[in-house]
Every structure is written in structure tokens, then in C-alpha cells.
Design a protein around this motif. Structure first.
Motif, mmCIF file in Angstrom:
data_model
loop_
_atom_site.group_PDB
_atom_site.id
_atom_site.type_symbol
_atom_site.label_atom_id
_atom_site.label_comp_id
_atom_site.label_asym_id
_atom_site.label_seq_id
_atom_site.Cartn_x
_atom_site.Cartn_y
_atom_site.Cartn_z
ATOM 1 N N GLU A 149 0.865 -1.180 0.000
ATOM 2 C CA GLU A 149 0.000 0.000 0.000
ATOM 3 C C GLU A 149 0.902 1.231 0.000
ATOM 4 O O GLU A 149 1.692 1.443 0.918
ATOM 5 N N LEU A 150 0.781 2.059 -1.021
ATOM 6 C CA LEU A 150 1.668 3.213 -1.193
ATOM 7 C C LEU A 150 1.179 4.457 -0.469
ATOM 8 O O LEU A 150 1.977 5.278 -0.018
ATOM 9 N N GLY A 151 -0.119 4.626 -0.387
ATOM 10 C CA GLY A 151 -0.688 5.851 0.167
ATOM 11 C C GLY A 151 -0.854 6.909 -0.909
ATOM 12 O O GLY A 151 -0.248 6.825 -1.993
ATOM 13 N N PRO A 152 -1.653 7.942 -0.648
ATOM 14 C CA PRO A 152 -1.981 8.951 -1.671
ATOM 15 C C PRO A 152 -0.775 9.688 -2.234
ATOM 16 O O PRO A 152 -0.703 9.935 -3.447
ATOM 17 N N PHE A 153 0.195 10.074 -1.395
ATOM 18 C CA PHE A 153 1.312 10.883 -1.870
ATOM 19 C C PHE A 153 2.169 10.129 -2.876
ATOM 20 O O PHE A 153 2.446 10.624 -3.976
ATOM 21 N N TYR A 154 2.611 8.922 -2.519
ATOM 22 C CA TYR A 154 3.476 8.164 -3.426
ATOM 23 C C TYR A 154 2.715 7.660 -4.652
ATOM 24 O O TYR A 154 3.283 7.545 -5.743
ATOM 25 N N THR A 155 1.426 7.392 -4.472
ATOM 26 C CA THR A 155 0.607 7.015 -5.620
ATOM 27 C C THR A 155 0.570 8.150 -6.638
ATOM 28 O O THR A 155 0.765 7.941 -7.842
ATOM 29 N N ALA A 156 0.345 9.382 -6.146
ATOM 30 C CA ALA A 156 0.299 10.546 -7.031
ATOM 31 C C ALA A 156 1.658 10.813 -7.677
ATOM 32 O O ALA A 156 1.742 11.163 -8.869
ATOM 33 N N LEU A 157 2.729 10.642 -6.914
ATOM 34 C CA LEU A 157 4.073 10.893 -7.428
ATOM 35 C C LEU A 157 4.419 9.924 -8.558
ATOM 36 O O LEU A 157 4.926 10.324 -9.617
ATOM 37 N N GLY A 200 8.051 -1.053 -4.871
ATOM 38 C CA GLY A 200 8.919 -0.686 -3.756
ATOM 39 C C GLY A 200 10.377 -0.981 -4.054
ATOM 40 O O GLY A 200 10.787 -1.154 -5.211
ATOM 41 N N PHE A 201 11.161 -1.070 -2.980
ATOM 42 C CA PHE A 201 12.608 -1.222 -3.137
ATOM 43 C C PHE A 201 13.156 -2.414 -2.345
ATOM 44 O O PHE A 201 14.310 -2.424 -1.946
ATOM 45 N N ASN A 202 12.306 -3.413 -2.133
ATOM 46 C CA ASN A 202 12.747 -4.592 -1.382
ATOM 47 C C ASN A 202 13.488 -5.604 -2.255
ATOM 48 O O ASN A 202 14.119 -6.525 -1.740
ATOM 49 N N THR A 203 13.364 -5.451 -3.566
ATOM 50 C CA THR A 203 14.037 -6.384 -4.475
ATOM 51 C C THR A 203 14.444 -5.649 -5.744
ATOM 52 O O THR A 203 13.690 -4.792 -6.228
ATOM 53 N N PRO A 204 15.609 -5.966 -6.291
ATOM 54 C CA PRO A 204 15.992 -5.374 -7.575
ATOM 55 C C PRO A 204 15.353 -6.084 -8.768
ATOM 56 O O PRO A 204 15.375 -5.563 -9.888
ATOM 57 N N VAL A 205 14.797 -7.271 -8.534
ATOM 58 C CA VAL A 205 14.322 -8.098 -9.641
ATOM 59 C C VAL A 205 13.218 -7.397 -10.431
ATOM 60 O O VAL A 205 13.187 -7.450 -11.666
ATOM 61 N N THR A 206 12.314 -6.712 -9.731
ATOM 62 C CA THR A 206 11.196 -6.068 -10.426
ATOM 63 C C THR A 206 11.635 -4.847 -11.227
ATOM 64 O O THR A 206 10.839 -4.295 -11.995
ATOM 65 N N TYR A 207 12.891 -4.434 -11.068
ATOM 66 C CA TYR A 207 13.427 -3.325 -11.863
ATOM 67 C C TYR A 207 14.208 -3.827 -13.070
ATOM 68 O O TYR A 207 14.809 -3.033 -13.795
ATOM 69 N N PHE A 208 14.198 -5.126 -13.277
ATOM 70 C CA PHE A 208 14.879 -5.685 -14.437
ATOM 71 C C PHE A 208 14.348 -5.073 -15.721
ATOM 72 O O PHE A 208 15.117 -4.786 -16.651
#
Length: 434
Positions: free
Chosen positions: A303-311, A382-390
Motif C-alpha cells: 500500500e503506497l498511500g496517496p502521496f506516493y501514488t500521485a508521485l 517498492g525497493f525490497n528487491t531489484p528483480v522487479t526493476y529488471f
């Protein structure tokens, strides 16, 4: 074949003398590597295997790879039948749905191919059927895609191999127009890069069909299925992060299919042959690797919340604006329109090159928009894994390689004019960076 017809054929289809992808060894490595990587993104990022990435246990890996039962587990008859039914559905939709026929760019033999434009209506039909299923049976009706992931991957890869082999063998018939880059005489390289330019069955063009329909629309369906899987686990709702990924990627597909005619001036259609590179990319890599973020969010419910969702939404919006504005300028100009009165450079060949607007900022500003969107698709994980940024890293490498290929082709095409143009527009993709 007579000597005169043989000579005409060799003039129309000259032997390829320069390799890409490090030649046959590179082509072989990618031919094996892409299917392996497609599987690896499941086993290396999955709740079934223990994480993203899971703990590395060399003994378990060796035991699995040397076990016949593990190899058999990659096959799922039901998943294969489902995939074949999906592919057949997209072919039938191409055939029965109405659509305009447009001409592609002129071919070396003086002809022009005609293409049926109905990918967008195929997507709308797919969404209509999917919506009906969800309304009638609920989100659990699509969770089989998550459960049968590996079997579906295997089916898509097999379809890719069958099509690539078939097109390679068919390319040796008399009268086939070959890709300039796919007639090296080396079977490994030509099979991978694509030997025939536009393999077709009657008016059915296999390359353009695969480029937009079975893989791209399936990517959207998979994302919807991943949202359904998460909804079932959460009692009916999905996270804001899943909404972002679903919205971003479905909009990308929506936009690509709505602007279907734009694809017929791209390098994939005008220059590349149809071989394993495009078949496995279109049918397996796109739907099953590009959906990695949605699959990850099934069990990592962020869950990102409104601020990070908008960003994150803003990052994607900026990328999309650049991508669409740049492509809009290019397409208008290629079709003889210049509503913004953009400046251009006249070449000795008689063609014109844009040197203002987005195309005055860099030689491939649309790629910059693409990269921003790719980054936005990964941020919800998020930033818990680099794999999703492949995807971002892979896409950057892919676009840089495409840009280099395009630069080389344009240098041959325009000669000294291209050097002049590069002085006027020095940046390749990102102004003042690259």
C-alpha cells in the motif's frame, strides 16, 4: 531455376555480410537464453520458490535440473490447450472483425503489403468477454492463469519455436523477399534474426499480427488476472500499487493498439525479418516477463498511500506525454503534415529530417518517454528487491541497441547528410545525458 532468375534473386536478396548480436554464437546464446530467462523470472521471483529472489541452494538447483520429473513439470496439457485456444481466438478475431486495410512502406521488389487494422477492436472484444466472465463468475474465474503460469510459458515458447522454424523453412521457396540482415547463409543466425521479411499466409501477415495481438493483449489479460488473484486473497479489494501497475500497463497496450498504423513504419516491420527473435519476444517474453510487477504484487501487497501514488502517477504521465508527443510529431511529418511548423533538414536523397520540436532535443525522444514509463511501472513494487526493476534495465539496453542499429542504418542511407544532422541534433536519447 534458370541462371537469369537466380541472378535476379541474388540482386533482390543480397547476401548478408555484417552480423549483429556477435554473429552466430551470440544468436545461439540468445536463442537459448531468452526461454531460460523467461522461466528464470518465475523460479527466481515467486512465492512458490520462496521469494524474489529466493534463497539460493545450489544442491536443490542441480537436483531439479537433473530430474526428469522436474522437466516434465514444465509441461501442462491443459495450459497448452488454453494457450492454443487463445491464439486461435486472436486469429479468428483478425479474420471476422471489420477493419480498414492500409498499405505499408514500399518494398524492395516494388510492391507494398496491405495490413488489416483491427487490433484495437480485438482488444475491446477481449475486454468485453473478460468483463462478462468476471461479472458472471467473479475474480476467481481468472486465477487459473496464476496457477498455470509455467505451463502457459512452455506453450508460448513452443509456439514461438514452431513459427520460427516454419518461417525459416518457408523462406527458401522461390520468390520469397528476404530481410537484408537475415540472409547470411548461417542457419543458426538466420533462424534467430529472421530470414524472410514478411512471411504471410494469403493476406494474413504473421509478423505484424504477432507484434500486436496474441502477446500484447495477453499481457493485459495476465495483469487483470494477477489483480484478480490478489483480490481473491484480500476478500475483493486490490492495493493501490496493483491499481497503478494495472492502469499503466493496460493503458500502454490500449495506446499501442489504438495507434496500430504507426507500427508499419517501425524497424521491426520495415527492416527485420521474422525469426525466433521476434516470435519468442512477441509471444513469450512480452506477456510473461513484462507482467512481472503485477505477479510480484500478488503476494507482496504494497500500500503506497496517496502521496506516493500521485508521485508515481506523475512520473508515468510525463513519460507518456513525451512518448506520445514525440511520436505524434514524427507521424504527422511522415504523412506530409507539419501543424507545428517544425524546422527540418533537406537531404540529398530528397527526404527530410526533423531538427526542432521533440526531435530537435534528441534523435530518439520517444525512447526517453518509454524509459520514464518503464521506471514508473516498477516503482509500485517498492525497493525490497531489484528483480522487479529488471524491465527498466533490459528496456534501456534494448532501446540503446535499437538506437545504435538505427544510427548505423541512417548513416548508410544518408551519408554525409547524417553527419550534418548529428551535429544539429547531438543527443541520442536523453538531452545533455546521452
Amino acid at each position: 531455376m534458370s541462371s537469369s532468375s537466380s541472378k535476379a534473386s541474388s540482386e533482390l536478396n543480397p547476401r548478408t555480410t555484417q552480423y549483429e548480436f556477435l554473429g552466430p554464437p551470440g544468436a545461439l546464446a540468445i536463442t537459448i537464453g531468452v526461454p531460460v530467462m523467461t522461466y528464470a523470472f518465475y523460479f527466481g521471483c515467486s512465492e512458490q520458490t520462496g521469494g524474489c529472489p529466493p534463497p539460493i541452494d545450489t544442491a536443490v538447483i542441480i537436483e531439479s535440473l537433473t530430474s526428469l520429473s522436474w522437466w516434465k513439470s514444465l509441461w501442462d496439457t491443459q495450459a497448452t490447450l488454453l494457450y492454443l485456444a487463445w491464439y486461435a481466438f486472436t486469429v479468428i478475431a483478425w479474420y471476422i472483425l471489420p477493419g480498414d486495410w492500409i498499405e505499408g512502406t514500399p518494398l524492395r521488389n516494388g510492391g507494398k503489403k496491405k495490413y488489416k487494422i483491427n487490433a484495437f477492436s480485438t482488444m475491446l472484444l477481449t475486454l468485453g468477454i473478460t468483463s462478462g466472465i468476471l461479472y458472471r463468475y467473479g475474480p476467481q474465474a481468472l486465477t487459473f492463469i496464476y496457477d498455470k503460469w509455467i505451463g502457459l510459458v512452455t506453450a508460448a515458447i513452443l509456439m514461438s519455436v514452431v513459427q520460427a522454424v516454419g518461417c525459416y523453412l518457408a523462406s527458401f521457396r522461390d520468390g520469397a523477399l528476404l530481410a537484408l540482415g537475415g540472409n547470411s547463409g548461417n542457419p543458426i543466425y538466420d533462424f534467430y534474426i529472421g530470414r524472410e521479411l514478411n512471411p504471410s499466409i494469403g493476406s494474413f501477415d504473421l509478423k505484424s499480427f504477432n507484434e500486436l495481438r496474441p502477446g500484447l493483449i495477453l499481457w493485459m489479460v495476465i495483469d487483470i488476472a494477477m489483480a484478480c488473484e490478489q483480490a481473491v486473497r484480500r476478500g475483493g479489494s486490490i492495493t493501490d500499487s496493483m491499481w497503478l501497475v494495472l492502469g499503466f500497463q493496460c493503458w500502454y497496450v490500449f495506446d499501442a493498439l489504438y495507434n496500430e498504423p504507426a507500427i508499419f513504419t517501425t524497424m521491426d516491420i520495415t527492416s527485420d525479418g521474422f525469426g525466433f527473435m521476434l516470435s519468442v519476444g512477441d509471444l513469450a517474453w512480452v506477456p510473461f516477463v513484462y507482467s512481472l510487477q503485477a505477479r510480484y504484487l500478488v503476494w507482496n501487497q504494497i500500500e503506497l498511500g496517496p502521496f506516493y501514488t500521485a508521485l508515481i502517477f506523475a512520473v508515468n504521465l510525463v513519460g507518456y506525454y513525451i512518448f506520445r508527443a514525440a511520436n505524434g510529431e514524427k507521424n504527422d511529418f511522415r504523412n506530409g503534415r507539419n501543424p507545428k511548423n517544425l524546422r527540418y533538414m533537406q537531404t540529398e536523397r530528397g527526404t527530410k529530417l526533423l531538427i526542432s520540436g521533440w526531435w530537435g532535443r534528441s534523435r530518439h525522444p520517444n525512447y526517453m518517454g518509454d524509459l520514464l514509463m518503464a521506471f514508473a511501472w516498477s516503482l509500485p513494487t517498492g525497493f525490497n528487491t531489484p528483480v522487479t526493476y529488471f524491465y527498466v534495465i533490459y528496456f534501456a539496453v534494448l532501446l540503446i541497441h535499437r538506437e545504435r542499429r538505427d544510427d548505423e542504418a541512417c548513416e548508410k542511407k544518408y551519408g554525409k547528410d547524417w553527419h550534418k544532422y548529428k551535429q544539429l541534433v547531438p543527443w541520442r536519447i536523453i538531452p545533455y545525458v546521452y
